[in-house]
Motif scaffolding. Structure first.
Motif, short mmCIF file in Angstrom:
data_model
loop_
_atom_site.label_atom_id
_atom_site.label_comp_id
_atom_site.label_asym_id
_atom_site.label_seq_id
_atom_site.Cartn_x
_atom_site.Cartn_y
_atom_site.Cartn_z
N HIS B 229 64.06 -1.54 34.71
CA HIS B 229 63.92 -0.48 35.34
C HIS B 229 63.08 0.42 33.98
N TYR B 231 62.25 3.76 32.39
CA TYR B 231 62.96 5.21 32.25
C TYR B 231 61.56 6.02 32.74
N PRO B 308 73.08 13.65 31.40
CA PRO B 308 71.98 12.97 32.11
C PRO B 308 71.00 13.93 32.88
N ILE B 309 69.89 13.56 33.30
CA ILE B 309 69.04 14.55 34.10
C ILE B 309 69.81 14.62 35.32
N TYR B 312 67.68 12.21 39.02
CA TYR B 312 66.66 11.29 38.53
C TYR B 312 65.89 10.97 39.89
N ARG B 313 66.22 10.82 41.25
CA ARG B 313 65.15 10.73 42.28
C ARG B 313 64.39 11.98 42.16
N ILE B 316 61.42 11.45 40.07
CA ILE B 316 60.38 10.48 40.63
C ILE B 316 59.70 11.09 41.44
N ILE B 317 60.14 11.77 42.61
CA ILE B 317 59.28 12.23 43.47
C ILE B 317 58.49 13.27 42.77
N TRP B 320 55.26 11.59 41.23
CA TRP B 320 54.09 11.11 42.02
C TRP B 320 53.63 12.36 42.70
N LEU C 23 51.28 8.62 51.26
CA LEU C 23 52.03 8.38 50.02
C LEU C 23 53.33 9.12 49.93
N VAL C 27 56.67 7.71 48.81
CA VAL C 27 57.51 7.83 47.54
C VAL C 27 59.02 8.43 47.87
N LEU C 28 59.01 9.11 49.04
CA LEU C 28 60.37 9.59 49.46
C LEU C 28 60.99 8.47 49.94
N TYR C 30 61.00 5.40 48.67
CA TYR C 30 61.29 4.74 47.50
C TYR C 30 62.54 5.50 46.75
N ALA C 31 62.41 6.76 46.72
CA ALA C 31 63.19 7.24 45.86
C ALA C 31 64.52 7.57 46.51
N CYS C 32 64.45 7.54 47.70
CA CYS C 32 65.94 7.92 48.67
C CYS C 32 66.45 6.56 49.10
N TRP C 33 65.97 5.56 48.92
CA TRP C 33 66.25 4.11 49.34
C TRP C 33 67.84 3.97 48.67
N PRO C 34 68.86 3.44 49.59
CA PRO C 34 70.11 3.79 48.78
C PRO C 34 70.33 2.61 47.69
N LYS C 37 69.46 3.66 44.43
CA LYS C 37 70.49 4.69 43.67
C LYS C 37 71.19 4.19 42.41
N ARG C 39 70.43 1.76 40.49
CA ARG C 39 69.48 1.79 39.18
C ARG C 39 68.92 3.19 38.70
N PHE C 40 68.78 4.28 39.41
CA PHE C 40 68.30 5.22 39.03
C PHE C 40 69.51 5.96 38.08
N ARG C 42 71.90 4.34 36.53
CA ARG C 42 71.96 3.73 35.23
C ARG C 42 70.76 4.25 34.18
N ALA C 43 69.70 4.35 34.78
CA ALA C 43 68.49 4.67 34.10
C ALA C 43 68.75 6.05 33.50
N ALA C 44 69.22 7.12 34.37
CA ALA C 44 69.68 8.56 33.78
C ALA C 44 70.71 8.30 32.67
N GLN C 45 71.45 7.50 32.88
CA GLN C 45 72.68 7.55 31.83
C GLN C 45 72.28 6.67 30.64
#
Lengths: 247, 558, 56
Positions: B229, B231, B308-309, B312-313, B316-317, B320, C23, C27-28, C30-34, C37, C39-40, C42-45
């Motif tokens: 992924h 960042y 952390p932010i 994160y979702r 991303i929203i 875009w 679009l 996007v919604l 993708y962002a809200c797909w369970p 979560k 992965r996100f 993890r990335a934030a951390q």
């Protein structure tokens, strides 16, 4: 890292993001800009519109060089007070030969779209030499050196040629005579003056703009340009004339 | 790694391998040759001065590399560290540009009060030095800060070292050459007149080359990353790089008068040119001044706050949303003009929708700080970032508001626009940049902290006061101007002449110039503080790695 | 000839709308797909984690 396939996967994903950004971002511009290239089908056309003479084009380039567009717009909006203050609102066709357009974004000074022939040459020259001699509270910079700087004319043919390359219909004759026409337009008594009206139309003003006949200065070019603003075509004056809004 | 006291000691070139040094000289030779050709081709034209400038800049660079050419090659130990030298140089350059750019800005502001505040010649008149100001702060300060921080963030978030050591230097130095050509060009009278895209055709072409290399650095580093992924900060940086490239290329399409002439004519004219220009102009704000700095924010704000932010979702929203909506909004610069009305309406609609992703970003930043307010109170670095997020929210709201046609009929062409731009530029862009730079300087130079925390405090309050004074002055003058222009007397004629409105502006122009002066003083203090942090190494405890160390994260409690 | 411009404008307006809706939905999702979560999070951390040097 040794696994090439793994590496490849990652790389693909970054490219996916790249493509996504390009696709998503380019749509808005395409949708709004592309139809404008067919706009000539729907907007008014001005058959009488003439081209900038070489002298006026040189003046326009000085206007650009000095950043005049940062304080003066050349776009009168379709609002009553603007029409009352500056004259008939600007039409798209009026800037069809403007590469680039100089609509501007800020009025630290007044709009100039219809400034042509509103003031005399003498007023324009005096104002450019020192604006505060004419308008005491003016905050415009002085451009006194324009009067003492000779206008460069040796490359004017090349300028007209480049203009033709982007779509302005200059003829071979205009291109060949560019430098002489620039001289002629500011020297009505010279034999060159006649060629200017012959090539660019009877409405072309041929005058010693800076008051110094015999010498072609940047002031000549600048004033010639200012005096032609809003006067390349009459198209804008026709519909608004009935509304009673006059300068 | 030992601390590097100053630039002149040049450990930077010793970090390059012998091959990289050779290639650097080769590249400089090629560019110098191009400069020489320009100078020769345009003997009677101002372009020859720029040709000579390019030539001299490359010659100096070659001498600089040559001086350390025989320094021993770096050991393989370097691969165990991130490559931060270009980021360091970028930050120093960025601070130099901000001082220059703010000084020119305040100078032009005073010229509107005292119009004869010039040196007589054309180079110092308002029309020529105004673009010097805008270019120096947007591209010089903002651009260098973006390059410096993006390379830093890219390496930390991918955990990959930059793919080579030469290309980032090419990007940084090449970019600064572009900025130098731009600002010197305006003073020489070389300009395309397109706002925020003033540099002429040869400088534009050069920027394309630099930008492609910048983009490739990004792709090549991402290809070596550890986590699948990417960042989100990198998404914003990528959007910044990519879209700015698209905008730059399209808007600058032009035909030069000749290869020996600095002058070119835009490929577009009239209404198409206006739409293209403001599509560019507005999205330069979106992708240079917003997306790029959001990338900065999404890394430095969470790290400095030690949290952390918030969502994160949401990041991303809003990413875009911003990428999509902004591109439609440019036409709100052309309300009531000769642009077809349906385009104006589209621009207005999307500008209003733009508020959603913008406030999502601002809210996300502020909610990240929720629970760390004591840090905001105690640490001016974090406070810079918080204020930046607030101003981001304010100016995006103001922007959407001003895009409404009826509001725009009053605000357009007035100082209100100038005030709006500066709320964004001073309040958002400069504040987030100063905050990020204050955070990253000690990490980069391995110091325990900045030279003086009190100077950061002083800078913060000067910057905030300067911004507020500036913005309020311009709100007042802009609205008064707009009202005076449209007021009718009882007899149905316009009540005020243009000159009347000019007289009414004077006090606000003085206030604006004063606010700008405060901001400039703050910037100078910041530059001095950073310079002293670099120059006077306090006994830094040897830190093993080059991790950004959240300075306040040590405090438990939260 | 007028038709050409109108067609282009009409296409712009309708296509723009559908594109916007599609679009936004994508996007919604993708962002809200369970499953995203984790992965996100993890990335934030990840940017706060103590990883101080390149991974290889």
């Amino acid at each position: 890292m040794s696994i090439f396939g793994f590496h490849y996967q990652l790389e693909r994903k970054a490219i996916g993001l790249v493509l996504g950004i390009v696709l998503v971002s380019s749509i808005g511009g395409l949708v709004e800009i592309a139809p404008l290239f067919t706009i000539h089908q729907t907007v008014e056309d001005a058959k009488d519109m003439r081209l900038y003479t070489p002298l006026e084009l040189a003046g326009r380039n000085i206007y650009i060089r000095e950043g005049c567009y940062a304080c003066h717009s050349q776009m009168i909006r379709t609002l009553r007070d603007e029409v009352d203050r500056y004259g008939p609102y600007s039409l798209a066709v009026e800037s069809k030969y403007d590469h680039p357009m100089l609509w501007g974004s800020k009025r630290t000074g007044p709009d100039l779209a219809r400034i042509g022939e509103k003031y005399s040459d003498q007023w324009q020259v005096a104002h450019l030499i020192n604006p505060r001699d004419v308008v005491p509270v003016s905050i415009m910079p002085a451009y006194d050196w324009l009067l003492s700087t000779d206008l460069r004319t040796d490359d004017l043919s090349a300028h007209l040629k480049a203009q033709r390359a982007v779509g302005v219909p200059y003829t071979d004759e205009m291109i060949a005579n560019a430098a002489l026409d620039a001289y002629g337009q500011a020297n009505p008594d010279s034999p060159r003056a006649e060629g200017v009206t012959k090539r660019y139309g009877k409405a072309t003003t041929v005058r010693p703009f800076d008051g110094l006949p015999g010498r072609l200065t940047e002031m000549d070019a600048m004033v010639a340009y200012l005096q032609v603003l809003g006067r390349l075509t009459d198209a804008a004056r026709k519909p608004v004339a009935q509304a009673g809004a006059v300068q | 790694m030992r601390p590097f006291p100053t630039f002149s000691q040049a450990p930077m070139i010793a970090q390059l391998t012998r091959t990289e040094r050779q290639n650097a000289i080769l590249i400089c030779l090629v560019i110098a040759a191009c400069g020489f050709l320009l100078a020769a081709a345009g003997r009677d034209d101002p372009i020859s001065i720029h040709g000579a400038l390019i030539f001299v800049a490359c010659a100096l660079m070659i001498f600089r590399i040559g001086k350390d050419y025989y320094a021993p090659e770096p050991s393989d130990e370097r691969f165990a560290h991130y490559y931060d030298d270009p980021s360091k140089a970028g930050i120093v350059l960025s601070m130099a540009w901000v001082v220059v750019g703010l000084a020119f800005g305040d100078w032009v502001a005073w010229q509107l009060v005292y119009p004869d505040l010039t040196f007589g010649g054309g180079w110092s008149s308002f029309g020529r030095i105004r673009p010097v100001h805008t270019t120096a702060v947007i591209f010089g300060f903002g651009g260098n800060a973006l390059i410096a921080t993006s390379l830093y963030v890219l390496q930390r978030t991918t955990r990959a070292r930059l793919p080579d050591q030469l290309s980032p230097w090419f990007v940084l130095m090449g970019y600064n050459l572009f900025c130098l050509l731009a600002v010197t060009g305006y003073m020489l009278g070389i300009t395309q007149s397109k706002e925020y895209a003033e540099p002429e055709w040869y400088a534009d072409l050069w920027l394309v080359v630099v930008w492609v290399v910048y983009f490739l650095i990004y792709l090549r580093t991402l290809a070596r990353r550890k986590e699948p992924h990417i960042y989100v900060a990198n998404w914003y940086f990528m959007a910044f790089i990519l879209v700015v490239a698209i905008l730059h290329i399209v808007n600058n399409l032009a035909v030069p008068v000749s290869l020996g002439s600095a002058k070119s004519y835009s490929a577009f004219s009239g209404v198409q040119d206006a739409m293209t220009q403001w599509w560019y102009g507005h999205n330069a704000v979106a992708f240079f001044l917003t997306a790029g700095f959001l990338g900065m924010m999404y890394y430095f704000l969470p790290v400095v706050a030690g949290r952390p932010i918030f969502s994160y979702r949401l990041s991303i929203i809003s990413f875009w949303g911003i990428t999509f909506f902004y591109m439609w909004a440019g036409s709100h610069h052309l309300h009531y003009t000769a642009l077809p009305q349906w385009v104006q309406t589209l621009g207005m609609t999307f500008s209003l929708m733009l508020l959603v992703p913008s406030w999502a970003s601002a809210g996300n930043a502020l909610l990240t700080l929720n629970g760390a307010w004591h840090k905001v109170r105690d640490d001016a670095t974090l406070r810079f970032m918080m204020v930046a997020a607030v101003f981001y929210g304010l100016s995006t709201f103001e922007g959407s508001f001003m895009a409404i046609r009826s509001v725009n009929s009053l605000s357009h062409y007035t100082d209100w626009t100038v005030g709006h731009v500066h709320a964004g530029a001073l309040g958002w862009v400069a504040m987030i940049t100063f905050g990020s730079i204050y955070a990253v300087v000690p990490w980069l130079w391995k110091r325990t902290g900045m030279y003086s925390a009190r100077m950061i405090e002083a800078h913060f309050w000067l910057a905030l006061a300067g911004t507020v004074i500036y913005v309020f002055a311009m709100w007042n003058s802009g609205i008064i101007q707009g009202l005076m222009w449209r007021t009718y007397s009882d007899s149905g004629t316009l009540a005020y002449s243009f000159v009347d409105s000019l007289i009414a502006m004077r006090p606000y122009y003085i206030a604006r110039a004063f606010g700008g002066l405060l901001f400039l003083i703050g910037g100078c203090i910041g530059a001095y503080n950073i310079w002293m942090t670099i120059r006077e190494p306090r006994e830094a405890e040897a830190r093993a790695g080059d991790l950004p160390e959240p300075r306040l994260a040590a405090q438990p409690g939260e | 000839m007028n038709i050409e411009h109108d067609v282009l404008v009409g296409f712009s307006k309708s296509f723009g709308l559908f594109y916007l809706i599609a679009l936004s939905v994508a996007v919604l999702i993708y962002a809200c797909w369970p499953s995203n979560k984790q992965r996100f999070d993890r990335a934030a951390q990840s940017i706060l984690d103590d990883r101080d040097r390149p991974w290889r």
